[in-house]
Design a protein around this motif. Structure first.
Motif, short mmCIF file in Angstrom:
data_model
loop_
_atom_site.label_atom_id
_atom_site.label_comp_id
_atom_site.label_asym_id
_atom_site.label_seq_id
_atom_site.Cartn_x
_atom_site.Cartn_y
_atom_site.Cartn_z
N ASP A 189 0.92 -1.21 -0.07
CA ASP A 189 0.14 0.13 -0.08
C ASP A 189 1.13 1.18 0.05
OD1 ASP A 189 -2.31 -1.51 0.02
OD2 ASP A 189 -2.98 -0.86 1.87
N ASN A 190 1.84 1.25 0.69
CA ASN A 190 2.78 2.36 0.66
C ASN A 190 3.55 2.55 -0.42
OD1 ASN A 190 2.77 3.65 3.34
ND2 ASN A 190 4.33 2.27 4.25
N LEU A 191 3.92 1.63 -1.31
CA LEU A 191 4.76 1.64 -2.36
C LEU A 191 3.48 2.16 -3.36
CD1 LEU A 191 6.83 -1.59 -2.50
CD2 LEU A 191 7.65 0.80 -2.75
N LEU A 192 2.42 1.61 -3.62
CA LEU A 192 1.36 1.99 -4.57
C LEU A 192 0.83 3.42 -4.30
CD1 LEU A 192 -0.52 1.44 -6.83
CD2 LEU A 192 -2.19 0.52 -5.17
N PHE A 193 0.98 3.94 -3.02
CA PHE A 193 0.42 5.25 -2.61
C PHE A 193 1.57 6.28 -3.15
CE2 PHE A 193 0.50 9.23 -0.34
CZ PHE A 193 -0.76 9.57 -0.21
N PHE A 194 2.84 5.98 -2.81
CA PHE A 194 3.84 6.85 -3.30
C PHE A 194 4.00 6.84 -5.01
CE2 PHE A 194 8.60 7.35 -3.83
CZ PHE A 194 8.90 8.72 -3.86
N ALA A 195 3.84 5.77 -5.66
CA ALA A 195 3.65 5.87 -7.06
C ALA A 195 2.47 6.50 -7.86
CB ALA A 195 3.98 4.29 -7.55
#
Length: 312
Positions: A189-195
Motif C-alpha cells: 500500500d505504501n509503494l502504491l501510494f507513493f507511485a
C-alpha cells in the motif's frame, strides 16, 4: 540517579505549582496550555502530557475509555462527534470550567483530543495492514500489485504474473509476494501510494535506483522504509509530524504521506553518501533514521517532499 530525583521532585512539586497558578490565573493547566501554546504539535503534546500526569480518577478513567475506543478503531464518523463531546464535557465538569465563558477552550481542547486519540487509532489501523499478509489468491491484493507496475512502468507491459520483470522495480525475484512478508499489505500500500500520489517524484527515485554505481532495489528499500515509518509511528516519534499535518482525525493517508517523504528523502541522502555498494545500506539507513529522529524532536515539525511534488 539525577533523573530519579527529578521525577520524584516533579511528582510532589508539580501539584503545588499547578495549585498556585490556578489560584493566581484562575485557569487550570489545560486552559493555560490551550490558551498559551501554539496550535498544532506544541499545544497537543502539552495537553497530552497534562492529561497523562493528572491524578484525577475521572480523568484517568476517561483516558482508559478513549484508549479502548481508539484501539478498537471506533473513533470515527458520527461516533467521533459523540466521543469528543463526552470527553470535553468530562473535563469541563472535573476542572469546573464554564463552557459559555471559555468557549474557545472547548474548541481547542476538543481538537487536541481528536488528534491524540486519532494518532493512537492510526497505530491500530497501520498495525492491521502490517499484519495482513499479501495473498496472491486475493483479487484485491493482486490488483494492487499490477497497479504498482502500471504506475511505475507505464510504457512496459508485464509478460506474465511470474516474471523477472519485477526486478526492474526492485523486487528480489520473479514473484513479489515473497518480499512483502515483513510488512505485509502495508508495504504494498505504501509503494502504491507513493507511485500514485507522487508519480513524478516516484519515477525520479526509481530512475536513481537504476544508477550504475549507486543503484539499489527500489521495492525492497521501499519496504524497509515502511518498517522505519512504522517504528517511528509506534514509538511516538512521528507525533510532531502527524499533529502538525493533520487538520482532522488522522487517517491512513497521513501515514502514507509520511512514508512517501521518508522514501524521497532517503533516496537523496543515499546519493549524497555515495555508497560503494549496497552493503552500506544498513549503516546509511541508521544515519538517515537518526537525522529524521532529530528533525522530529522539533514540536513544529511538518515535512513536505518539495515543490515539484506539491504541484503533481
Amino acid at each position: 540517579m539525577n533523573f530519579s530525583i527529578w521525577m520524584l521532585l516533579s511528582y510532589y512539586i508539580r501539584p503545588i505549582v499547578k495549585w498556585f497558578l490556578r489560584r493566581t490565573t484562575g485557569l487550570c493547566e489545560l486552559q493555560r496550555v490551550c490558551y498559551g501554546e501554539i496550535s498544532g504539535g506544541p499545544r497537543i503534546k502539552a495537553v497530552e502530557y497534562s492529561l497523562l500526569m493528572s491524578r484525577s480518577m475521572q480523568i484517568q478513567q476517561l483516558i482508559t475509555h478513549l484508549n479502548n475506543i481508539s484501539d478498537n478503531q471506533r473513533f470515527t464518523g458520527a461516533n467521533e462527534r459523540e466521543i469528543l463531546r463526552g470527553a470535553v464535557s468530562t473535563v469541563l465538569l472535573v476542572k469546573k470550567i464554564n463552557p459559555k465563558v471559555h468557549f474557545q477552550f472547548v474548541t481547542s481542547f476538543g481538537k487536541c483530543i481528536e488528534q491524540i486519540w486519532g494518532y493512537r487509532q492510526l497505530i491500530a489501523q497501520v498495525e492491521e495492514l502490517r499484519t495482513t499478509s499479501f495473498d496472491s489468491e486475493n483479487a484485491a491484493h493482486e490488483k494492487k500489485l499490477y497497479e504498482l507496475w502500471e504506475r511505475l512502468m507505464p510504457q512496459e507491459k508485464l509478460d506474465g504474473r511470474i516474471t523477472k520483470q519485477w526486478q526492474d522495480i526492485g523486487f528480489q525475484g520473479e514473484d513479489p509476494k515473497t518480499d512483502f512478508r515483513g510488512m505485509g499489505l502495508l508495504g504494498l500500500d505504501n509503494l502504491l501510494f507513493f507511485a500514485t500520489e507522487y508519480r513524478a517524484p516516484a519515477q525520479h527515485v526509481l530512475s536513481h535506483s537504476h544508477h550504475p554505481v549507486y543503484g539499489y532495489c527500489f521495492a525492497i528499500v521501499g519496504i524497509n522504509l515502511t518498517s522505519l515509518a512504522w517504528v517511528l509511528m509506534k514509538d511516538g516519534s512521528a507525533k510532531s509530524y502527524v499533529y502538525n499535518s493533520s487538520r482532522s482525525l488522522p487517517s491512513i493517508r497521513i501515514f502514507h504521506q509520511f512514508y512517501s517523504y521518508l522514501f524521497y528523502e532517503f533516496d537523496r541522502f543515499w546519493l549524497e553518501c555515495k555508497p560503494k555498494d549496497i552493503m552500506e545500506f544498513s549503516s546509511i539507513k541508521s544515519r538517515f533514521e537518526n537525522n529524521i529522529r532529530v528533525s522530529l524532536l522539533d514540536t513544529n515539525a511538518k515535512f513536505r517532499i518539495g515543490i515539484t511534488v506539491d504541484n503533481v
